[in-house]
Design a protein around this motif. Structure first.
Motif, short mmCIF file in Angstrom:
data_model
loop_
_atom_site.label_atom_id
_atom_site.label_comp_id
_atom_site.label_asym_id
_atom_site.label_seq_id
_atom_site.Cartn_x
_atom_site.Cartn_y
_atom_site.Cartn_z
N ALA A 34 0.96 -1.34 0.12
CA ALA A 34 0.17 -0.11 0.06
C ALA A 34 0.78 1.35 0.01
O ALA A 34 0.53 2.04 -0.78
N VAL A 35 1.90 1.15 0.81
CA VAL A 35 2.86 2.54 0.75
C VAL A 35 3.34 2.65 -0.56
O VAL A 35 3.56 3.88 -0.89
N GLN A 36 4.05 1.63 -1.09
CA GLN A 36 4.58 1.76 -2.36
C GLN A 36 3.78 2.18 -3.34
O GLN A 36 4.06 3.01 -4.43
N GLU A 37 2.59 1.77 -3.54
CA GLU A 37 1.51 2.30 -4.33
C GLU A 37 0.99 3.55 -4.31
O GLU A 37 1.22 4.19 -5.10
N ALA A 38 1.10 4.12 -2.95
CA ALA A 38 0.60 5.27 -2.72
C ALA A 38 1.64 6.27 -3.14
O ALA A 38 1.56 7.48 -3.59
N MET A 39 2.86 6.16 -2.77
CA MET A 39 4.07 6.60 -3.25
C MET A 39 4.34 6.76 -4.93
O MET A 39 4.52 7.96 -5.39
N LEU A 40 3.92 5.83 -5.44
CA LEU A 40 4.05 5.51 -6.97
C LEU A 40 2.99 6.74 -7.55
O LEU A 40 3.16 7.46 -8.15
N ARG A 41 1.56 6.59 -6.77
CA ARG A 41 0.73 7.56 -7.24
C ARG A 41 1.17 8.82 -7.03
O ARG A 41 0.80 10.09 -7.89
N LEU A 42 1.79 9.28 -5.99
CA LEU A 42 2.29 10.68 -5.49
C LEU A 42 3.24 10.98 -6.76
O LEU A 42 3.11 12.23 -7.13
N PHE A 43 4.24 10.45 -6.93
CA PHE A 43 5.05 10.65 -8.03
C PHE A 43 4.42 11.00 -9.32
O PHE A 43 4.88 11.85 -9.83
N LEU A 44 3.59 10.17 -9.51
CA LEU A 44 2.70 10.30 -11.04
C LEU A 44 2.03 11.84 -10.86
O LEU A 44 1.77 12.20 -11.83
N GLU A 45 1.39 12.00 -9.71
CA GLU A 45 0.54 13.06 -9.54
C GLU A 45 0.99 14.48 -8.77
O GLU A 45 0.51 15.39 -8.35
N CYS A 46 2.52 14.37 -8.55
CA CYS A 46 3.02 15.43 -7.57
C CYS A 46 2.77 17.01 -7.86
O CYS A 46 2.61 17.64 -7.01
N ASP A 47 2.60 17.09 -9.30
CA ASP A 47 2.40 18.56 -9.67
C ASP A 47 1.21 18.95 -9.28
O ASP A 47 0.68 20.20 -9.34
#
Length: 98
Positions: A34-47
């Motif tokens: 869950a943490v890895q998935e959330a971090m990946l999503r943040l990386f893709l949406e960070c802007d």
């Protein structure tokens, strides 16, 4: 958020996020995913994210809950396919005994 800023955020917040989900009672293997998935999503949406720490915590919790719901549904269905009641549920009978 630049790549360097994201990397710094990831290194700082990852252990805290793992601890946060563990304290909520999620199992360790699910927490890691869950943490890895959330971090990946943040990386893709960070802007598009104004508050990354809050966003990633909410997202990780939602990912963990979704995974728990899928696992529970999968278990119920496997018991149903086997023609048996799921543990903790009483068998339904087609006749009345009274």
């Amino acid at each position: 958020m630049t790549n360097d800023e994201f990397e710094a955020f990831f290194r700082k917040d990852y252990p805290n996020l793992v601890r946060h989900l563990m304290l909520q009672g999620f199992p360790p293997d699910l927490v890691a995913d869950a943490v890895q998935e959330a971090m990946l999503r943040l990386f893709l949406e960070c802007d598009n994210v104004a508050y990354p720490k809050t966003w990633v915590r909410v997202t990780a919790r939602r990912v963990a809950l979704d995974s728990c719901e899928r696992d529970a549904k999968r278990e119920r269905l496997s018991w149903q396919v086997a023609g048996m009641p799921a543990p903790g549920r009483r068998a339904q009978t087609r006749w009345r005994t009274s």
